[in-house]
Design an enzyme around this catalytic site. Structure first.
Site, short mmCIF file in Angstrom:
data_model
loop_
_atom_site.label_atom_id
_atom_site.label_comp_id
_atom_site.label_asym_id
_atom_site.label_seq_id
_atom_site.Cartn_x
_atom_site.Cartn_y
_atom_site.Cartn_z
CB THR A 183 14.72 -33.64 -88.57
OG1 THR A 183 15.27 -34.61 -87.68
CG2 THR A 183 13.70 -34.32 -89.44
N GLY A 213 15.19 -35.31 -82.88
CA GLY A 213 14.86 -36.72 -82.72
C GLY A 213 13.85 -36.96 -81.62
#
EC number: 2.3.2.2
Length: 527
Positions: A341, A424
């Site tokens: 991310t 995550g």
């Protein structure tokens, strides 16, 4: 930086890549506001950090507008194709994690750029995409993080010829520091500059992607792209230590971090030394409890009621807190929920603030580049379940359980801390560490980011729910945690497995303090 934040009197930009941070600063210098700069950063990350994020992925946003005096949220996540269902994977136990059949959700990020700028921007989408286009067209020094992730995902990339041609040209992974050019992506960015979001969702780009999907056995169609629209949603919040902490509501897992804070509120941190056995154990146990509830309820709220009123109730959290033992680790398990991310944040001179995060889910997403677009498609939809009784079961035109969760903490109604991280399962964990370090132990953003971190849970391909601790955590504390029943694994001193975190703090004088993670290629830029 050794705990010293970058301090600006008027502005601050933080991101996991220094060129993206520089692009945001450039837009601010050109007269753009925080929203313009944030979209510029987002687009640049899609170019210079392609293993973590891209035009084929999703984004979530928290915004604060000084004129409105309120925090708002934008859900920029895509839904599954109309034509995909559990029957599409008949005979299979799960959706593939890579490849064309893992790319089943519409990318939502480009729509979110348009939404943010239409609502609050001072500049046009064409103007703020200039830095990203230049980096794609002219190239940039390939980052150490991209080099490392290319090696990790090499087999997946080689399996997709179009992706391999871009990221492993000539069969060789480029070295860190080599010029990395993405001409196809530059062409795509040009089309978006000229035609706006509709060029992506209703024009030539959507046609190219959907035609490639059809020829390759995928599910996304032109109709799926044309019907996509993200949406402004009411943020959720809780009060903690005199601050109001905001998150994006489901399908984001953001409520998990709020639950953890509500649980921790029942303990006296004045008697808990930072970095001690008690500190790490307490945070891990609080987070486990919130994960347990998350896994039972989190999905697209349009398909299933999510009882946030109960989950965020302080009395309920007190009951959960009473079950925590300081002597023994609870026996809980988790499923891997993504890993790669990019989080960033911007605050401008007027006090406007944007906290946002974006992702392809896995590193390089599905591994599929759609035709000659240069766009890697996300594999976010691979987290749907094929079990019809599972809360996150696959259905057509549905959003999946989403790990992305930007955060913002306000004091007296104004932004005080913007924070988030890559990873995550690690996102609520790192966020909880960052906030407790600032609010309980008086750390500045850079100190909070740099201090040793942990991540609990089972990562892909690993059989156990480990508590991974950076080696800077003293050995005797690691031994104490192991004795209490935690499955302790020591990782590197500044290990990327615990995430890439960034923070902006706004102090009592209004100065902007930026914290950038030494575990990545990021930078904080302010003046």
């Amino acid at each position: 930086m050794l705990g010293k934040p970058v301090i600006g009197t008027k502005t601050m930009v933080v991101s996991p890549h220094y060129l993206a941070s520089a692009a945001g600063a450039r837009i601010l210098e050109q007269g753009g506001n925080a929203y313009d700069a944030a979209v510029a950063v987002s687009a640049c990350l899609a170019v210079v950090y392609p293993h973590m994020t891209g035009l084929g992925g999703d984004a979530f946003w928290l915004t604060y507008c000084t004129d409105e005096g309120q925090v708002r949220a934008y859900n920029g996540s895509g839904r599954s194709a109309y034509g995909v269902s559990r029957d599409s994977y008949e005979g299979e136990s799960s959706i593939p994690k890579r490849g064309i059949r893992s790319a089943i959700t519409v990318p939502g990020m480009v729509d979110s750029w348009d939404a943010i700028l239409q609502q609050y921007g001072r500049l046009t989408l064409s103007e703020v995409l200039v830095p990203a286009l230049e980096y794609a067209l002219e190239g940039f020094p390939l980052s150490p993080d991209q080099w490392s992730n290319c090696h990790q995902a090499e087999a997946s990339l080689i399996a997709e010829p179009l992706a391999s041609a871009i990221y492993i040209p000539g069969g060789r992974i480029p070295h860190a520091g080599e010029r990395f050019v993405q001409l196809q992506l530059a062409t795509t960015l040009r089309k978006i500059r000229e035609g706006g979001r509709d060029a992506f969702y209703k024009g030539e780009i959507a046609a190219t992607i959907s035609d490639y999907m059809f020829k390759s056995g995928g599910f996304l169609t032109r109709e799926d792209f044309a019907d996509h629209k993200g949406n402004w949603v009411e943020p959720i919040s809780t009060d903690y230590q005199g601050y109001t902490v905001y998150q994006v509501p489901p399908n984001s897992q953001g409520f998990t971090a709020l639950m953890s804070l509500n649980i921790l509120e029942n303990f006296n941190f004045k008697g808990i030394e930072h970095g001690s056995y008690e500190y790490f154990h307490l945070l891990v146990e609080a987070l486990k409890l919130s994960f347990r509830d998350r896994d039972q309820v989190l999905t697209d709220p349009a398909f299933s009621h999510i009882p946030l009123g109960i989950l965020l109730n302080k009395s309920y959290s007190a009951k959960l807190a009473s079950t925590i033992s300081f002597q023994e680790a609870s026996k809980m398990t988790s499923e891997p929920v993504g890993r790669d991310t990019a989080y960033a944040a911007v605050v401008d001179e007027e006090g406007n603030a944007v906290s946002f995060i974006q992702s392809l889910y896995f590193e390089f997403g599905s591994g599929v580049v759609a035709g000659d677009t240069g766009i890697l498609l996300q594999n976010r939809g691979s987290f749907f379940s094929l079990d019809p009784l599972a809360i996150n079961t696959l259905e057509p035109h549905k959003r999946t359980f989403h790990t992305l969760m930007p955060a913002m903490a306000c004091k007296n109604g104004k932004p005080a801390i913007l924070y988030g991280t890559q990873g995550g399962e690690g996102q609520p964990q790192t966020q909880t560490m960052l906030l407790t370090r600032m609010l309980h132990y008086g750390m500045n953003p850079q100190q909070a980011v740099e201090e040793p971190r942990f991540v609990w849970g089972r990562t892909w391909g690993e059989p156990t729910n480990e508590l991974k601790l950076e080696s800077r955590v003293p050995e005797f504390i690691r031994r104490e945690l192991a004795a209490a029943g935690h499955i302790v694994r020591t990782v590197g001193a500044y290990d990327g497995i615990v995430g890439h975190a960034h923070m902006i703090g706004i102090d009592a004088n209004g100065f902007r303090q930026g914290g950038s993670d030494p575990r990545c290629d990021g930078a904080a830029i302010g003046w």
